[in-house]
Scaffold this active site. Structure first.
Site, PDB file in Angstrom:
ATOM      1  N   CYS A  51      -6.793  15.983   6.713  1.00  0.00           N
ATOM      2  CA  CYS A  51      -5.631  15.276   7.265  1.00  0.00           C
ATOM      3  C   CYS A  51      -4.308  15.954   6.912  1.00  0.00           C
ATOM      4  CB  CYS A  51      -5.626  13.829   6.796  1.00  0.00           C
ATOM      5  SG  CYS A  51      -7.104  12.936   7.301  1.00  0.00           S
TER       6      CYS A  51
ATOM      7  N   HIS B 139       1.559  11.172   7.667  1.00  0.00           N
ATOM      8  CA  HIS B 139       0.175  11.008   8.105  1.00  0.00           C
ATOM      9  C   HIS B 139      -0.118   9.516   8.215  1.00  0.00           C
ATOM     10  CE1 HIS B 139      -4.013  11.256   8.537  1.00  0.00           C
ATOM     11  NE2 HIS B 139      -4.314  10.957   7.298  1.00  0.00           N
TER      12      HIS B 139
ATOM     13  N   ASN C 112      -6.133   6.346  11.899  1.00  0.00           N
ATOM     14  CA  ASN C 112      -5.977   7.659  11.272  1.00  0.00           C
ATOM     15  C   ASN C 112      -6.668   8.705  12.147  1.00  0.00           C
ATOM     16  OD1 ASN C 112      -6.262   9.969   9.727  1.00  0.00           O
ATOM     17  ND2 ASN C 112      -6.779   8.886   7.842  1.00  0.00           N
TER      18      ASN C 112
HETATM   19  N1  COA Z   1     -13.928  -5.543   5.601  1.00  0.00           N
HETATM   20  C1  COA Z   1     -14.026  -6.527   4.708  1.00  0.00           C
HETATM   21  N2  COA Z   1     -14.147  -6.341   3.390  1.00  0.00           N
HETATM   22  C2  COA Z   1     -14.165  -5.062   2.963  1.00  0.00           C
HETATM   23  C3  COA Z   1     -14.075  -3.975   3.835  1.00  0.00           C
HETATM   24  C4  COA Z   1     -13.955  -4.250   5.206  1.00  0.00           C
HETATM   25  N3  COA Z   1     -13.850  -3.291   6.146  1.00  0.00           N
HETATM   26  N4  COA Z   1     -14.094  -2.832   3.112  1.00  0.00           N
HETATM   27  C5  COA Z   1     -14.214  -3.192   1.822  1.00  0.00           C
HETATM   28  N5  COA Z   1     -14.249  -4.543   1.734  1.00  0.00           N
HETATM   29  C6  COA Z   1     -14.369  -5.369   0.532  1.00  0.00           C
HETATM   30  C7  COA Z   1     -14.957  -4.626  -0.628  1.00  0.00           C
HETATM   31  O1  COA Z   1     -16.355  -4.660  -0.582  1.00  0.00           O
HETATM   32  C8  COA Z   1     -14.385  -5.390  -1.789  1.00  0.00           C
HETATM   33  O2  COA Z   1     -15.144  -6.554  -1.978  1.00  0.00           O
HETATM   34  P1  COA Z   1     -15.427  -7.076  -3.476  1.00  0.00           P
HETATM   35  O3  COA Z   1     -14.050  -7.424  -4.042  1.00  0.00           O
HETATM   36  O4  COA Z   1     -16.280  -8.277  -3.233  1.00  0.00           O
HETATM   37  O5  COA Z   1     -16.089  -5.954  -4.177  1.00  0.00           O
HETATM   38  C9  COA Z   1     -12.999  -5.824  -1.308  1.00  0.00           C
HETATM   39  O6  COA Z   1     -13.049  -5.742   0.122  1.00  0.00           O
HETATM   40  C10 COA Z   1     -11.893  -4.958  -1.827  1.00  0.00           C
HETATM   41  O7  COA Z   1     -12.301  -3.584  -1.687  1.00  0.00           O
HETATM   42  P2  COA Z   1     -11.331  -2.393  -1.969  1.00  0.00           P
HETATM   43  O8  COA Z   1     -12.073  -1.124  -1.715  1.00  0.00           O
HETATM   44  O9  COA Z   1     -10.654  -2.584  -3.286  1.00  0.00           O
HETATM   45  O10 COA Z   1     -10.262  -2.654  -0.826  1.00  0.00           O
HETATM   46  P3  COA Z   1      -8.900  -1.948  -0.621  1.00  0.00           P
HETATM   47  O11 COA Z   1      -7.794  -2.935  -0.662  1.00  0.00           O
HETATM   48  O12 COA Z   1      -8.779  -0.704  -1.472  1.00  0.00           O
HETATM   49  O13 COA Z   1      -9.022  -1.489   0.886  1.00  0.00           O
HETATM   50  C11 COA Z   1      -9.385   0.539   2.084  1.00  0.00           C
HETATM   51  C12 COA Z   1     -10.028  -0.576   1.274  1.00  0.00           C
HETATM   52  C13 COA Z   1     -10.478   1.523   2.475  1.00  0.00           C
HETATM   53  C14 COA Z   1      -8.762  -0.089   3.314  1.00  0.00           C
HETATM   54  C15 COA Z   1      -8.289   1.224   1.221  1.00  0.00           C
HETATM   55  O14 COA Z   1      -8.828   1.549  -0.031  1.00  0.00           O
HETATM   56  C16 COA Z   1      -7.736   2.450   1.835  1.00  0.00           C
HETATM   57  O15 COA Z   1      -7.132   2.411   2.888  1.00  0.00           O
HETATM   58  N6  COA Z   1      -7.877   3.595   1.151  1.00  0.00           N
HETATM   59  C17 COA Z   1      -7.343   4.862   1.640  1.00  0.00           C
HETATM   60  C18 COA Z   1      -8.320   5.440   2.626  1.00  0.00           C
HETATM   61  C19 COA Z   1      -7.697   6.522   3.448  1.00  0.00           C
HETATM   62  O16 COA Z   1      -6.585   6.431   3.867  1.00  0.00           O
HETATM   63  N7  COA Z   1      -8.511   7.558   3.731  1.00  0.00           N
HETATM   64  C20 COA Z   1      -8.110   8.671   4.516  1.00  0.00           C
HETATM   65  C21 COA Z   1      -7.057   9.442   3.831  1.00  0.00           C
HETATM   66  S1  COA Z   1      -6.646  10.858   4.737  1.00  0.00           S
END
Ligand code: COA
Length: 330
Positions: free
Chosen positions: A118, A247, A277
């Site tokens: 990215c 980004h 994204n």
């Molecule tokens: N829908 C519902 N629940 C979800 C889920 C989804 N799509 N994905 C994860 N969860 C759950 C998890 O299982 C977790 O449950 P738990 O508390 O019972 O264990 C809870 O939601 C929180 O998970 P977490 O991973 O801490 O969520 P988050 O707030 O970090 O959000 C992302 C997850 C992936 C949206 C976030 O981490 C993110 O955007 N990260 C950056 C990713 C990115 O940008 N990648 C590309 C970069 S170039």
């Protein structure tokens, strides 16, 4: 790597191409355990575009490149260099950039792909700026194109909600405008490779794997740090920049950076609600939208900041030196 120099290199035009098919959060939530409300709250994404089975990086890239080239007023033969940033190319080789150059008629250009996930578009712009600045090239076509939905497990709710497909392109030119300060900062931290990757020939599966929390922390940190570093190198503060084009990974990452940097939110381009994204495509797609509605104008500074797999990041600060959407000076 960090540096700033006085230069006449600028962006003279931009184009974008998106697949037709729209996939809403609601459609995804019919397959995996998630919901529109969860995705919107955690990411800001409402929908994304998904490439057709027979639509690839070079197809989208060529469409975006053709639009950027048309808008530049240059002939295809004027282009010396075609770089395509991608990490989801149709083929190992030929490079997507070679196919794109052929389709848009840039027969006198060198063409190659650049892989920095990215961050790829920022890396590719930095490469092109160097070659324009050195005098090796006069005009460069820089494309960012990815179809990451093809390497995402549709049953993995941690990744399938985040990505879409798309391409954008810019034409950069030396002597495009008055001399300004152009800045670049590129970085890579391979110790974080395990947090975001897609295997190619290495055994172990074909889908993206991601540690969302780690990537979130990384993105939030480098977006702020890289913008601070590149603006400082140019003798500016982040608030001095006319347009920040981040980004488009997650609305919360962008909001965090806006707050930390003390920049005006309406100077920070955002369209991830509609496209999610799109990896190397996300920066030029956002820039194209802001150019097309007349926001980005000649002489204004544009700071592109990308981050992603590697882990990598990259910022480029350079002027918009092209016309407005009506064809006249912006
Ligand atoms: N829908 C519902 N629940 C979800 C889920 C989804 N799509 N994905 C994860 N969860 C759950 C998890 O299982 C977790 O449950 P738990 O508390 O019972 O264990 C809870 O939601 C929180 O998970 P977490 O991973 O801490 O969520 P988050 O707030 O970090 O959000 C992302 C997850 C992936 C949206 C976030 O981490 C993110 O955007 N990260 C950056 C990713 C990115 O940008 N990648 C590309 C970069 S170039």
């Amino acid at each position: 790597m960090i540096g700033a120099l006085r230069s006449t290199v600028g962006v003279v035009s931009v184009g974008a191409a998106l697949p037709e098919r729209v996939v809403s959060n609601e459609e995804i939530s019919r397959r995996v355990d998630t919901s529109d409300a969860w995705i919107v709250e955690r990411t800001g994404i409402h929908e994304r575009r998904v490439a057709a089975d027979d639509e690839f990086v070079a197809d989208l890239g060529a469409r975006a490149a053709e639009q950027a080239l048309d808008r530049s007023g240059l002939a295809p033969a004027d282009i010396d260099l075609v770089v395509c940033a991608t990490t989801s190319p149709d083929n190992f080789f030929p490079a997507a950039a070679v196919t794109i150059a052929e389709r848009v008629g840039c027969h006198s250009a060198g063409a190659y792909d650049l892989a920095a996930a990215c961050s790829g578009f920022s890396y590719a712009v930095a490469q092109a700026v160097s070659q324009l600045q050195s005098g090796l090239a006069q005009h460069a076509l820089v494309v960012g194109s990815d179809t990451l939905t093809k390497v995402i497990d549709p049953d993995d709710r941690g990744t399938c909600i985040l990505f879409g497909d798309g391409a954008g392109a810019v034409v950069l030119a030396a002597g495009a405008g008055p001399e300004t300060t152009v800045g670049v900062e590129l970085g890579a931290d391979g110790s974080g490779a395990e947090h975001l990757f897609v295997r190619a020939l290495a055994p172990g599966g074909k889908f993206m794997e991601m540690n969302g929390r780690e990537v979130f922390k990384f993105g939030a940190r480098v977006m702020v740090d890289s913008i601070e570093r590149v603006t400082r190198a140019c003798g500016l503060a982040p608030a001095d920049v006319d347009w920040i084009v981040p980004h488009q990974a997650n609305r919360r990452i962008i909001d965090h950076a806006v707050k930390k940097l003390g920049v005006e939110p309406d100077r920070v381009l955002m369209n991830l609600d509609r496209y999610a994204n799109t990896s190397a495509g996300s920066i030029p797609i956002a820039l194209e939208e802001a150019w097309a509605d007349g926001r980005v104008q000649r002489g204004q500074s544009v700071l592109m900041i990308g981050f992603g797999g590697g882990l990598t990041w990259g910022s480029c600060l350079l002027p918009w030196a092209g016309n407005g959407p009506d064809g006249g000076p912006a």
